[in-house]
Design a protein around this motif. Structure first.
Motif, PDB file in Angstrom:
ATOM      1  N   TRP A 151      18.624  33.363  13.802  1.00 26.61           N
ATOM      2  CA  TRP A 151      18.728  32.200  14.673  1.00 26.61           C
ATOM      3  C   TRP A 151      19.772  32.400  15.766  1.00 26.61           C
ATOM      4  N   ILE A 191      18.184  34.522  18.354  1.00 27.49           N
ATOM      5  CA  ILE A 191      17.162  33.798  19.099  1.00 27.49           C
ATOM      6  C   ILE A 191      17.821  32.922  20.151  1.00 27.49           C
ATOM      7  N   MET A 248      17.173  33.230  24.185  1.00 32.22           N
ATOM      8  CA  MET A 248      16.721  32.124  25.017  1.00 32.22           C
ATOM      9  C   MET A 248      17.673  31.898  26.183  1.00 32.22           C
ATOM     10  N   PHE A 307      16.526  34.423  28.637  1.00 26.53           N
ATOM     11  CA  PHE A 307      15.224  34.034  29.143  1.00 26.53           C
ATOM     12  C   PHE A 307      15.355  32.938  30.196  1.00 26.53           C
ATOM     13  N   TYR A 308      16.269  31.970  29.961  1.00 20.57           N
ATOM     14  CA  TYR A 308      16.457  30.927  30.948  1.00 20.57           C
ATOM     15  C   TYR A 308      17.041  31.498  32.239  1.00 20.57           C
ATOM     16  N   ILE A 328      14.166  33.118  34.341  1.00 23.08           N
ATOM     17  CA  ILE A 328      13.174  32.318  35.047  1.00 23.08           C
ATOM     18  C   ILE A 328      13.767  31.122  35.765  1.00 23.08           C
TER      19      ILE A 328
END
Lengths: 133, 92
Positions: A12, A15, A19, A22-23, A26
């Motif tokens: 977790w 992860i 993220m 990933f943010y 994009i």
């Protein structure tokens, strides 16, 4: 419920880090920030794989008392798994190589368009007449 | 635009956390990654490669072709950096 958290919290944490990267990839407009987001994502994946190599009560994967003895039996459960560490060494090298090529492309984009913001580059391309087709 | 990115990131995170309930526990010695070929590397590394460091013997002996591919990747990346960053001479 609590032992579910206790047995899987390593996945977790990574992860959450994935993220965040990933943010940044994009959601940001600057090209260098996007490249940093790619790097954060790849680092989180590498740490995720390395965390699967741990064993309870295991020590480093260097065979002890190796010099001066003959062949002696090695209990594989007392050493942590060396295979994800080895594969992630190659992954780190690939990560740094793609970072270098991405930054070279960003330099060349800056030379051509004189900006590093994604919306300004798209605006210049919309109103330009001599784009290569 | 940033709200849309944030929502898609949160949805992806929830899907990934839901997928971790099938993964092996942390520190499990019977996880699939620690069986099959990995205990063989640990048990046979001294007699086959004479190297007590299991990571080195796997990287350079058992998986030498992967290291060859890694050096090819470094070479290709350096070559493409040179090719991208050239300055073309102005021809008049």
């Amino acid at each position: 419920m609590f032992d579910l958290i206790l047995s899987k919290y390593n996945y977790w944490i990574y992860i959450v880090m994935m993220m965040i990267g990933f943010y940044a990839m994009i959601g940001k407009r600057n090209l260098v920030k996007k490249i940093i987001g790619i790097n954060i994502f790849q680092t989180a994946i590498i740490l995720f794989f390395v965390s699967t190599a741990a064993k309870k009560g295991g020590t480093l994967p260097i065979i002890e008392h190796a010099h001066g003895h003959g062949a002696h039996s090695v209990n594989a459960a007392t050493y942590i798994n060396p295979l994800p560490h080895v594969l992630m060494l190659t992954a780190i090298v690939v990560m740094v190589s793609t970072l270098g090529v991405a930054l070279a492309i960003a330099i060349q984009i800056y030379r051509r368009y004189n900006t590093l913001e994604e919306d300004e580059i798209l605006e210049q391309r919309k109103w330009s007449h001599n784009l290569p087709r | 635009m940033k709200i849309l990115a944030f929502i898609s990131v949160v949805i992806t995170g929830i899907i990934l956390v839901y997928a971790t309930q099938d993964m092996p526990d942390w520190g499990d010695p019977n996880s699939p990654a620690s069986r099959h070929v990995s205990p063989r590397y640990l048990e046979k590394t001294l007699e086959e490669t004479a190297t007590p460091n299991a990571v080195t013997s796997v990287l350079a002996d058992y998986r030498g072709y992967d290291t060859l591919g890694e050096t090819t990747v470094i070479f290709t990346a350096g070559l493409s950096c040179i090719l991208i960053l050239r300055r073309r001479k102005q021809r008049h």
